[in-house]
Design a protein around this motif. Structure first.
Motif, PDB file in Angstrom:
ATOM      1  N   LYS A 148      86.285 107.906  49.777  1.00  0.00           N
ATOM      2  CA  LYS A 148      86.935 108.815  50.784  1.00  0.00           C
ATOM      3  C   LYS A 148      85.897 110.260  50.798  1.00  0.00           C
ATOM      4  O   LYS A 148      85.882 110.697  51.946  1.00  0.00           O
ATOM      5  N   ASN A 149      85.660 110.755  49.634  1.00  0.00           N
ATOM      6  CA  ASN A 149      84.942 111.946  49.781  1.00  0.00           C
ATOM      7  C   ASN A 149      83.717 111.627  49.426  1.00  0.00           C
ATOM      8  O   ASN A 149      83.356 111.535  48.179  1.00  0.00           O
ATOM      9  N   LYS A 150      82.886 112.079  50.265  1.00  0.00           N
ATOM     10  CA  LYS A 150      81.187 111.288  50.082  1.00  0.00           C
ATOM     11  C   LYS A 150      80.284 112.459  50.968  1.00  0.00           C
ATOM     12  O   LYS A 150      80.658 113.105  51.861  1.00  0.00           O
TER      13      LYS A 150
ATOM     14  N   TYR B 299      75.133 106.989  50.369  1.00  0.00           N
ATOM     15  CA  TYR B 299      76.215 108.201  50.195  1.00  0.00           C
ATOM     16  C   TYR B 299      76.398 108.447  48.734  1.00  0.00           C
ATOM     17  O   TYR B 299      76.266 107.483  47.849  1.00  0.00           O
ATOM     18  N   ARG B 300      77.055 109.524  48.265  1.00  0.00           N
ATOM     19  CA  ARG B 300      77.540 109.826  47.100  1.00  0.00           C
ATOM     20  C   ARG B 300      78.896 110.484  46.996  1.00  0.00           C
ATOM     21  O   ARG B 300      79.349 111.256  47.980  1.00  0.00           O
ATOM     22  N   SER B 301      79.666 110.008  46.004  1.00  0.00           N
ATOM     23  CA  SER B 301      81.033 110.423  46.019  1.00  0.00           C
ATOM     24  C   SER B 301      81.011 111.728  45.283  1.00  0.00           C
ATOM     25  O   SER B 301      80.170 111.941  44.341  1.00  0.00           O
ATOM     26  N   THR B 302      81.875 112.693  45.914  1.00  0.00           N
ATOM     27  CA  THR B 302      81.922 114.004  45.596  1.00  0.00           C
ATOM     28  C   THR B 302      82.758 114.344  44.417  1.00  0.00           C
ATOM     29  O   THR B 302      82.925 115.048  43.935  1.00  0.00           O
ATOM     30  N   ASP B 303      83.420 113.065  43.944  1.00  0.00           N
ATOM     31  CA  ASP B 303      84.297 113.013  42.949  1.00  0.00           C
ATOM     32  C   ASP B 303      83.615 112.718  41.420  1.00  0.00           C
ATOM     33  O   ASP B 303      83.915 113.542  40.699  1.00  0.00           O
TER      34      ASP B 303
ATOM     35  N   TYR C 267      76.957 105.076  46.943  1.00  0.00           N
ATOM     36  CA  TYR C 267      77.458 103.961  47.710  1.00  0.00           C
ATOM     37  C   TYR C 267      76.558 103.588  48.698  1.00  0.00           C
ATOM     38  O   TYR C 267      76.060 104.341  49.302  1.00  0.00           O
ATOM     39  N   VAL C 268      76.465 102.289  48.915  1.00  0.00           N
ATOM     40  CA  VAL C 268      75.805 101.669  50.079  1.00  0.00           C
ATOM     41  C   VAL C 268      76.289 100.113  50.688  1.00  0.00           C
ATOM     42  O   VAL C 268      77.183  99.752  49.975  1.00  0.00           O
ATOM     43  N   SER C 269      76.011 100.245  51.857  1.00  0.00           N
ATOM     44  CA  SER C 269      76.805  98.825  52.717  1.00  0.00           C
ATOM     45  C   SER C 269      75.821  97.936  52.219  1.00  0.00           C
ATOM     46  O   SER C 269      74.798  97.815  51.531  1.00  0.00           O
ATOM     47  N   SER C 270      76.396  96.668  53.002  1.00  0.00           N
ATOM     48  CA  SER C 270      75.774  95.356  52.540  1.00  0.00           C
ATOM     49  C   SER C 270      74.465  95.361  53.213  1.00  0.00           C
ATOM     50  O   SER C 270      73.554  94.637  52.857  1.00  0.00           O
ATOM     51  N   ALA C 271      73.894  96.531  54.024  1.00  0.00           N
ATOM     52  CA  ALA C 271      72.607  96.348  54.485  1.00  0.00           C
ATOM     53  C   ALA C 271      71.483  96.672  53.587  1.00  0.00           C
ATOM     54  O   ALA C 271      70.531  96.457  53.719  1.00  0.00           O
ATOM     55  N   GLY C 272      71.986  97.207  52.325  1.00  0.00           N
ATOM     56  CA  GLY C 272      71.205  97.197  51.242  1.00  0.00           C
ATOM     57  C   GLY C 272      70.783  96.261  50.191  1.00  0.00           C
ATOM     58  O   GLY C 272      70.442  96.372  49.237  1.00  0.00           O
ATOM     59  N   LYS C 273      71.552  94.882  50.480  1.00  0.00           N
ATOM     60  CA  LYS C 273      71.578  93.873  49.498  1.00  0.00           C
ATOM     61  C   LYS C 273      70.578  93.512  49.048  1.00  0.00           C
ATOM     62  O   LYS C 273      70.154  93.346  48.011  1.00  0.00           O
ATOM     63  N   ALA C 274      69.514  93.396  50.021  1.00  0.00           N
ATOM     64  CA  ALA C 274      68.100  92.732  49.648  1.00  0.00           C
ATOM     65  C   ALA C 274      67.417  93.604  48.796  1.00  0.00           C
ATOM     66  O   ALA C 274      66.898  93.373  47.676  1.00  0.00           O
ATOM     67  N   VAL C 275      67.504  94.878  48.990  1.00  0.00           N
ATOM     68  CA  VAL C 275      67.130  95.963  47.850  1.00  0.00           C
ATOM     69  C   VAL C 275      67.521  95.792  46.565  1.00  0.00           C
ATOM     70  O   VAL C 275      66.937  95.984  45.354  1.00  0.00           O
ATOM     71  N   LEU C 276      68.985  95.867  46.502  1.00  0.00           N
ATOM     72  CA  LEU C 276      69.730  95.914  45.313  1.00  0.00           C
ATOM     73  C   LEU C 276      69.442  94.411  44.563  1.00  0.00           C
ATOM     74  O   LEU C 276      69.353  94.688  43.209  1.00  0.00           O
ATOM     75  N   GLU C 277      69.162  93.323  45.136  1.00  0.00           N
ATOM     76  CA  GLU C 277      69.002  92.164  44.482  1.00  0.00           C
ATOM     77  C   GLU C 277      67.665  92.402  43.647  1.00  0.00           C
ATOM     78  O   GLU C 277      67.540  91.790  42.437  1.00  0.00           O
ATOM     79  N   LYS C 278      66.712  93.112  44.216  1.00  0.00           N
ATOM     80  CA  LYS C 278      65.571  93.370  43.336  1.00  0.00           C
ATOM     81  C   LYS C 278      65.701  94.346  42.276  1.00  0.00           C
ATOM     82  O   LYS C 278      64.741  94.389  41.288  1.00  0.00           O
ATOM     83  N   ALA C 279      66.576  95.331  42.549  1.00  0.00           N
ATOM     84  CA  ALA C 279      66.956  96.329  41.616  1.00  0.00           C
ATOM     85  C   ALA C 279      67.513  95.947  40.291  1.00  0.00           C
ATOM     86  O   ALA C 279      67.132  96.570  39.213  1.00  0.00           O
TER      87      ALA C 279
END
Length: 894
Positions: free
Chosen positions: A633-635, A601-605, A610-622
């Motif tokens: 709140k606004n996304k 998701y992306r903040s419109t502000d 934003y990504v939930s913990s479901a993306g942790k494995a990908v983020l660790e490689k990043a």
């Protein structure tokens, strides 16, 4: 009798040994290729060349074959180290001497001793621009000469010099030679009309990548030049020479870059004189220098020019020649001898063998100079490095055009106004004017730069530092928090000090270039610089750094020469993560998350992801900086867009660089050609189309006389779908349909012409009224060659998410707009970037920059259901402008 026989036997044994060492049976080029190098209508490809180089190395004890790395297409790139057998046995020792003298971290006495002991190191390359076929073939011939010849000059060179013969572009040689030789009829053979770039991404721009070192080939070369060997002389072969000459060579025209040590310039004169003299002695006319050609020593980034900033004598020759015989044309102005061209050449037939012979002679001239002045070359590179270290250790004031202007201004206070030249000629200036500028503490050169670890895009800062490290710069890391000039910095921050041998390169990467106002005569048109006028990499990459003018110290640990840095980011445990839109690598991570079907998701502000913990494995490689956070709140949900990237037959360099970026940041993009656009139905295939500069014709003049490739019947079937060009009558209507159906188009540079084709309420801002009509401003009034300018940005617009309120952009006489009528009020057009003041120049040259004031340099416009995004500056220029990559990335999602 026995004694005489024994002496004769010893002499015979020595002669045989000498022959074995110095003149082994080395395979001739003809025995391998089936033709002599320089024969008409004959070219060797890289497959054949690689096999021959291996044969030479196997048959000669004067050669060591070194694989310096893989090319972008996966071939081995070779460097042949050529010297005497005795020298080759001690290569590591001589390499260490070359490194130590270049780094200049010793006493003069130690340096003199090493200069006496060491061997001169000379780099000679060929083939960087693969369609300049003399380069590769002179390299083959010269290596053969040094592997086989036993004349005194060759043996002296082998004894005193270590030669690094390096192939600069294997992929390109394979492409160009195969293309030329594909025709059975020799008279039909040509190196023109290539279907693709001769370097996978950059084509001709591979010779503009040597301070950035993006490409595998330039990285391979850079490591040998700036980390491993650091030769005293490097020689870069190119073509073609100016019409009416044979070869353009050193020394070169002004301006030279003001950061150079003066010994570098006089050394260029000396080696250039040796080259020029040899041409004259061997009755080889047609050499021109200085004002006889366009080449200067201002620019950093070329294979030759980046070496200057490392105290190396960088040589470039541009020679004529092709396997298809040609003619030296009649150019009467070139026939009268002068200081630049004392030995002109008359019109005549010119053969490939002529160009090879000239090139081999020029190589011998350089190498003979190196063997004669071996100890001087070795000591001089030390002395230049030592001078740099000393300048970086004390208060130093460097001269520049702006400082000279300030001195003149200070001297004129209280006197009648007039031109600076008139003032200087009429009055003797007070030394106070000099002291006012050149002793002002604020005008000192920096002692160093600090890159704080807490900046918003530290990953990109590390990429910047790695570009420095690849070019041999010393970088230091803070092992603990520290304070300098009253400012606190966290552990993990980096320091680049200027008290190092390659100080010129450090200054050039951090400080603005101040190009002089260069005109042939007062009131005349400007003389274009050779390539860019300004390129300050720290600005273009949007690196946050502090210039430190006083000496400073801290808990700093030196990074080993050539050892690249890695970001040190960890992913904490949390229910969700926020990835800053200000961080370029966030976009890479988002692309990987989407490919792994993780919701983003992306903040419109502010555009943060934003990504939930479901993306942790990908983020660790990043390996990116992120923080634990709740969902904004606004996304909006982010999804992958179907991306198309325009290209053309033969390959667009600008498109190639964007293709490189797409791969580096893990975007999937389809390359399309004019025929694909003309076929229509674009919205069913793509969501966004990118047009780099050169794609969209002007409304008035179209593409002028630009050639868009050969006839279809002249090329293989597989490339015919690439022919054609964007046309006003067929292509533009299809692009308009695409926009109206909800597609988005990103245009860069001259391709913003699309706005005029669509009749949007914008007009060219760089015009004046002449006799009641708008005319483009002449160069005498307004001229901004490649430079860095500062723009203002509307950060609230999604197109600009992640950007700050001001940014540095690469600007090359780029489009600037005025919005007409009620375009903004009616929300038809939204300005993205504009010039808020009359002095936007940050680095380079901007003659008449006041004309830019209030000009809009980027905008977005609604067209039906879609959007046109028009970016005047080169926001992806040579994959160097990291600070503006986000302006492309933001448009590539749905």
């Amino acid at each position: 009798m026995i004694k005489t026989y024994f002496i004769r036997l010893c002499i015979a044994f020595l002669l045989l040994s000498n022959c074995a060492l110095l003149g082994q049976e080395v395979p001739t080029p003809k025995s391998h290729f089936g033709f002599d190098i320089g024969d008409n209508y004959q070219l060797a490809n890289y497959t054949q060349t690689e096999a021959y180089l291996k044969k030479l190395a196997a048959s000669s004890n004067r050669i060591k074959l070194v694989d310096i790395g893989k090319t972008e297409e996966g071939r081995s790139q070779y460097m042949l180290i050529v010297s005497s057998p005795e020298n080759l046995k001690k290569l590591d020792h001589y390499k260490e001497i070359s490194q130590r003298l270049a780094h200049a971290e010793m006493t003069p006495e130690q340096a003199k001793a090493l200069a006496q002991e060491g061997k001169a190191v000379v780099w000679i390359d060929g083939g960087l621009h693969a369609n300049e076929v003399v380069g590769t073939h002179q390299l083959i011939q010269t290596i053969y000469e040094f592997a086989s010849r036993t004349d005194p000059e060759t043996l002296r060179i082998l004894d005193n010099v270590i030669i690094l013969f390096t192939h600069a572009n294997p992929d390109g040689q394979e492409l160009v030679s195969n293309w030329y030789m594909r025709e059975k009829d020799p008279k039909k053979r040509t190196t023109t009309g290539l279907p693709v770039l001769y370097e996978k991404y950059a084509g001709h721009d591979n010779n503009r990548d040597f301070f950035m070192l993006n490409l595998k080939e330039t990285q391979n070369i850079g490591r040998q030049l700036f980390v491993e060997w650091i030769p005293q002389i490097m020689y870069n072969h190119h073509q073609a020479g100016p019409a009416g000459t044979v070869v353009a060579g050193p020394p070169y025209r002004d301006p030279f870059n003001y950061v150079f040590d003066p010994t570098l310039l006089t050394s260029l004169d000396a080696v250039g004189a040796a080259m020029h003299n040899r041409m004259n002695v061997e009755n080889k006319p047609g050499y021109t220098q200085r004002g006889g050609s366009v080449y200067s020593t201002w620019y950093n980034g070329g294979l030759r020019t980046t070496t200057y900033f490392h105290n190396m004598i960088g040589l470039l020759t541009e020679i004529i020649g092709n396997p298809t015989p040609s003619e030296i044309p009649l150019v009467p102005s070139r026939l009268l001898p002068n200081g630049d061209s004392p030995n002109p050449i008359t019109p005549r037939k010119w053969y490939f063998k002529n160009a090879i012979d000239y090139s081999v002679s020029l190589n011998y001239a350089v190498l003979n100079y190196a063997q004669r002045y071996r100890d001087e070359l070795l000591y001089n590179i030390y002395q230049m490095g030592r001078n740099s270290i000393e300048r970086g250790k004390k208060d130093t004031w460097s001269f520049s055009p702006k400082k000279i202007e300030a001195i003149n201004k200070a001297a004129k206070v209280g006197f009648a106004t007039g031109s600076d030249a008139d003032f200087e000629s009429r009055r003797q200036m007070s030394i106070k004017a000099f002291d006012t500028v050149m002793k002002a503490p604020a005008n000192r050169d920096p002692r160093g730069y600090i890159l704080s670890a807490d900046q918003s895009d530290f990953n990109t800062a590390i990429k910047f530092l790695n570009a420095l490290i690849r070019t041999g710069i010393v970088v230091q890391k803070a092992t603990a928090p520290f304070t300098v000039a009253g400012k606190n910095y966290p552990a993990g921050s980096y320091v680049v000090k200027t008290d190092q041998a390659f100080r010129p390169h450090v200054l050039d990467m951090f400080e603005p270039q101040d190009h002089p106002n260069d005109f042939k005569y007062e009131g005349g048109a400007p003389i274009p610089p050779y390539d860019a006028a300004g390129w300050t990499l720290a600005y273009l990459m949007d690196i946050k750094f502090d210039r430190i003018l006083d000496d400073f110290s801290g808990p700093f640990e030196k990074n080993p020469y050539g050892e690249l840095l890695k970001p040190e980011n960890k992913v904490p445990n949390g229910s969700g993560y926020l990835l800053s839109a200000a961080q370029n690598d966030s976009y890479t991570a988002v692309n990987d998350l989407l490919k792994n079907e993780v919701a983003v998701y992306r903040s419109t502000d502010n555009g943060d992801f934003y990504v939930s913990s479901a993306g942790k494995a990908v983020l660790e490689k990043a390996n990116i900086k992120l923080k634990i956070a709740a969902a904004p709140k606004n996304k909006i949900k982010v999804s992958t867009a179907r991306i198309a990237l325009w290209d053309t037959y033969g390959g667009s360099m600008a498109s190639g660089w964007v293709r490189f970026l797409m791969e580096q940041y893990h975007y999937s993009a389809t390359v399309i050609y004019p025929q694909d656009i003309d076929a229509g139905n674009l919205k069913s295939k793509y969501d966004v189309i990118i047009f780099v500069g050169g794609a969209i014709p002007s409304v008035q003049g179209g593409f002028g006389n630009r050639n868009f490739g050969p006839k279809a019947e002249e090329i293989p079937q597989e490339f015919r779908n690439r022919l054609g060009r964007i046309s006003a009558d067929q292509s533009i209507p299809e692009l308009k349909k695409f926009l109206e159906a909800g597609g988005n188009i990103v245009t860069i540079g001259s391709s913003t012409n699309l706005a005029y084709h669509l009749n949007l309420p914008v007009r060219n801002a760089m015009v004046e009224i002449v006799n009641g009509a708008e005319k483009r401003l002449p160069a005498e009034k307004y001229y901004v060659p490649g430079s860095v300018l500062n723009v203002n940005i509307d950060t609230a617009l999604p197109a600009n998410w992640g950007m700050e309120k001001e940014a540095d952009v690469y600007f090359d006489n780029s489009p600037v707009f005025k919005l007409t009528g009620d375009a903004i009020a009616a929300a038809k057009i939204k300005p993205l970037m504009w010039f808020e003041n009359a002095t936007p120049l940050r680095s380079g040259w901007a003659w008449g920059q006041a004309y830019l004031h209030d000009g809009v340099t980027s905008f977005e416009a609604r067209v039906g259901k879609g959007k046109l995004l028009a970016f005047g500056p080169e926001i992806a220029f040579r994959a160097q402008t990291h600070g503006t990559f986000k302006l492309i990335f933001n448009q590539l999602y749905k």
